[in-house]
Design a protein around this motif. Structure first.
Motif, mmCIF file in Angstrom:
data_model
loop_
_atom_site.group_PDB
_atom_site.id
_atom_site.type_symbol
_atom_site.label_atom_id
_atom_site.label_comp_id
_atom_site.label_asym_id
_atom_site.label_seq_id
_atom_site.Cartn_x
_atom_site.Cartn_y
_atom_site.Cartn_z
ATOM 1 N N PRO A 1 0.803 -1.232 0.000
ATOM 2 C CA PRO A 1 0.000 0.000 0.000
ATOM 3 C C PRO A 1 0.835 1.281 0.000
ATOM 4 C CG PRO A 1 -1.001 -1.612 1.421
ATOM 5 C CD PRO A 1 0.305 -2.205 0.959
ATOM 6 N N LEU A 2 0.485 2.174 -0.930
ATOM 7 C CA LEU A 2 1.171 3.437 -1.122
ATOM 8 C C LEU A 2 0.283 4.600 -0.690
ATOM 9 C CD1 LEU A 2 2.452 2.813 -4.786
ATOM 10 C CD2 LEU A 2 3.758 2.449 -2.677
ATOM 11 N N GLN A 3 0.922 5.705 -0.364
ATOM 12 C CA GLN A 3 0.219 6.974 -0.176
ATOM 13 C C GLN A 3 0.225 7.687 -1.525
ATOM 14 O OE1 GLN A 3 -1.365 8.200 2.589
ATOM 15 N NE2 GLN A 3 -0.943 6.233 3.598
ATOM 16 N N ILE A 4 -0.970 7.963 -2.064
ATOM 17 C CA ILE A 4 -1.096 8.453 -3.434
ATOM 18 C C ILE A 4 -1.871 9.763 -3.464
ATOM 19 C CG2 ILE A 4 -2.060 7.946 -5.728
ATOM 20 C CD1 ILE A 4 -1.762 4.954 -5.064
ATOM 21 N N LEU A 5 -1.411 10.690 -4.284
ATOM 22 C CA LEU A 5 -2.158 11.913 -4.594
ATOM 23 C C LEU A 5 -2.657 11.820 -6.025
ATOM 24 C CD1 LEU A 5 -3.130 14.866 -4.243
ATOM 25 C CD2 LEU A 5 -0.805 15.607 -4.894
ATOM 26 N N ALA B 1 -7.304 2.002 -5.161
ATOM 27 C CA ALA B 1 -7.901 1.734 -3.847
ATOM 28 C C ALA B 1 -8.336 0.279 -3.709
ATOM 29 C CB ALA B 1 -9.089 2.663 -3.613
ATOM 30 N N GLU B 2 -8.678 -0.352 -4.818
ATOM 31 C CA GLU B 2 -9.054 -1.771 -4.780
ATOM 32 C C GLU B 2 -7.914 -2.647 -4.259
ATOM 33 O OE1 GLU B 2 -10.137 -2.517 -8.795
ATOM 34 O OE2 GLU B 2 -12.110 -1.551 -8.633
ATOM 35 N N LYS B 3 -6.685 -2.147 -4.368
ATOM 36 C CA LYS B 3 -5.512 -2.868 -3.882
ATOM 37 C C LYS B 3 -5.010 -2.290 -2.557
ATOM 38 C CE LYS B 3 -5.093 -5.791 -7.314
ATOM 39 N NZ LYS B 3 -5.271 -7.258 -7.105
ATOM 40 N N GLN B 4 -5.900 -1.599 -1.856
ATOM 41 C CA GLN B 4 -5.652 -1.123 -0.490
ATOM 42 C C GLN B 4 -4.715 0.082 -0.399
ATOM 43 O OE1 GLN B 4 -7.644 -2.500 1.888
ATOM 44 N NE2 GLN B 4 -8.415 -3.584 0.071
ATOM 45 N N HIS B 5 -4.436 0.741 -1.503
ATOM 46 C CA HIS B 5 -3.671 1.988 -1.441
ATOM 47 C C HIS B 5 -4.555 3.096 -0.853
ATOM 48 C CE1 HIS B 5 -0.520 0.119 -3.841
ATOM 49 N NE2 HIS B 5 -1.455 -0.310 -4.671
ATOM 50 N N GLN B 6 -3.911 4.081 -0.238
ATOM 51 C CA GLN B 6 -4.630 5.214 0.364
ATOM 52 C C GLN B 6 -4.462 6.431 -0.537
ATOM 53 O OE1 GLN B 6 -6.258 4.591 3.454
ATOM 54 N NE2 GLN B 6 -7.396 6.432 2.861
ATOM 55 N N ARG C 1 -17.710 10.780 -5.214
ATOM 56 C CA ARG C 1 -18.215 10.303 -3.913
ATOM 57 C C ARG C 1 -19.241 9.193 -4.103
ATOM 58 N NH1 ARG C 1 -22.428 10.533 -0.961
ATOM 59 N NH2 ARG C 1 -23.541 11.822 -2.476
ATOM 60 N N GLN C 2 -20.164 9.392 -5.041
ATOM 61 C CA GLN C 2 -21.185 8.380 -5.302
ATOM 62 C C GLN C 2 -20.569 7.071 -5.772
ATOM 63 O OE1 GLN C 2 -23.876 10.189 -8.126
ATOM 64 N NE2 GLN C 2 -24.397 11.874 -6.758
ATOM 65 N N LEU C 3 -19.635 7.166 -6.709
ATOM 66 C CA LEU C 3 -18.992 5.960 -7.246
ATOM 67 C C LEU C 3 -18.125 5.277 -6.191
ATOM 68 C CD1 LEU C 3 -18.039 7.318 -10.786
ATOM 69 C CD2 LEU C 3 -19.848 5.671 -10.253
ATOM 70 N N ASN C 4 -17.484 6.061 -5.322
ATOM 71 C CA ASN C 4 -16.686 5.482 -4.239
ATOM 72 C C ASN C 4 -17.569 4.695 -3.278
ATOM 73 O OD1 ASN C 4 -14.520 6.803 -5.397
ATOM 74 N ND2 ASN C 4 -14.396 8.408 -3.835
ATOM 75 N N GLU C 5 -18.741 5.244 -2.977
ATOM 76 C CA GLU C 5 -19.669 4.559 -2.081
ATOM 77 C C GLU C 5 -20.155 3.247 -2.691
ATOM 78 O OE1 GLU C 5 -22.854 7.117 -0.971
ATOM 79 O OE2 GLU C 5 -21.620 8.346 0.381
ATOM 80 N N ILE C 6 -20.506 3.291 -3.962
ATOM 81 C CA ILE C 6 -20.971 2.078 -4.647
ATOM 82 C C ILE C 6 -19.896 0.992 -4.616
ATOM 83 C CG2 ILE C 6 -21.604 1.128 -6.907
ATOM 84 C CD1 ILE C 6 -22.945 3.854 -7.493
ATOM 85 N N ALA C 7 -18.634 1.410 -4.798
ATOM 86 C CA ALA C 7 -17.521 0.461 -4.826
ATOM 87 C C ALA C 7 -17.063 0.043 -3.429
ATOM 88 C CB ALA C 7 -16.346 1.061 -5.596
ATOM 89 N N GLY C 8 -17.606 0.688 -2.379
ATOM 90 C CA GLY C 8 -17.190 0.380 -1.014
ATOM 91 C C GLY C 8 -15.782 0.835 -0.693
ATOM 92 N N LEU C 9 -15.370 1.960 -1.302
ATOM 93 C CA LEU C 9 -13.990 2.430 -1.167
ATOM 94 C C LEU C 9 -13.887 3.805 -0.507
ATOM 95 C CD1 LEU C 9 -12.717 1.314 -4.697
ATOM 96 C CD2 LEU C 9 -12.190 0.222 -2.500
#
Length: 254
Positions: free
Chosen positions: A44-48, A62-67, A82-90
């Motif tokens: 896991p990496l810290q990503i901008l 994010a699917e691979k646990q990166h922040q 935000r909507q797509l992140n919620e749907i994906a559980g991320l």
């Protein structure tokens, strides 16, 4: 301000249709993911994600646990993200920041393992300064994934269409109400900005070396998979890299 403020506020849905829900957008995403697959598979990496819009690449990481910290100036874009992140559980993996890249960089105290900046540089008032800012946010040994609008492609495409006067004038600016960027960038100039900031270029690739030049009849005749394979087979080869609509560079901070 070095990045556009509200330009995309009224174009969010149009942007999604033209970029993400179209063959050219699917080619773009597929090639970027191919380039970035090695980094995605790391610990896991810290990503901008600078100017990350609706967050398609962010969610893929994010699917691979990166922040991920994603900043963008467009509220509609971020709301869609935000909507797509919620749907994906991320949601817990992607922090959304409504601000321009300047503001984020000035207020951020952390440094990142990876910075993504895709199709943003050509909208900046001073793209060279934006590159400097992003590099300052990298940890030593960190990576910058930079995709920018290629001037060579714009000249070639207009010449092929018979827009010789436009080529002669060198007027490539958009009309302000479209997705055509404010400016195109000379690849050698961008490479120079990176090298001047102690960045080692690891990989160059062309994003859509052929698709934008293909006649409509050809696009309709061949399956999407055939055209994508054509792109994948040539996108890291010269001279095709510098014919592409966009150029993607991965560089590391020494």
């Amino acid at each position: 301000m070095n990045t556009p403020d509200s330009h995309f506020d009224n174009l969010a849905e149009h942007f999604a249709d033209k970029i993400y829900n179209s063959p050219k957008g699917q080619i773009r995403l597929a090639l970027l993911q191919l380039d970035l697959a090695g980094l995605q598979q790391r610990e896991p990496l810290q990503i901008l994600d600078a100017g990350g819009g609706q967050g398609h690449i962010s969610r893929w990481f994010a699917e691979k646990q990166h922040q991920i910290s994603l900043c963008d100036t467009s509220k509609p874009m971020l709301e869609k993200a935000r909507q797509l992140n919620e749907i994906a559980g991320l949601t817990n993996k992607i922090q959304l920041h409504h601000c321009d890249i300047d503001t984020f960089c000035q207020s951020n105290l952390d440094r990142f393992d990876l910075i993504l900046c895709h199709a943003v540089l050509e909208w900046a008032e001073k793209p060279d300064l934006l590159v400097n800012q992003l590099i300052d946010q990298l940890k030593p040994g960190g990576h910058l994934s930079l995709m920018f609008y290629n001037r060579h492609s714009l000249i070639l495409r207009n010449a092929l269409r018979g827009n010789l006067r436009k080529v002669k004038r060198g007027d490539w600016s958009g009309d302000g109400n479209s997705l055509t960027p404010h400016q195109s960038l000379d690849p050698e100039e961008v490479y120079g900005w990176l090298q001047q900031n102690s960045m080692q270029i690891l990989e160059k690739s062309g994003i859509r070396c052929f698709y934008d030049y293909l006649p409509l009849k050809v696009k309709q005749t061949y399956d999407f998979e055939d055209i994508l394979e054509l792109e994948q087979n040539h996108y890291r080869q010269q001279p095709y890299i510098h014919m592409a609509r966009y150029i993607h560079v991965i560089a590391t901070r020494l």
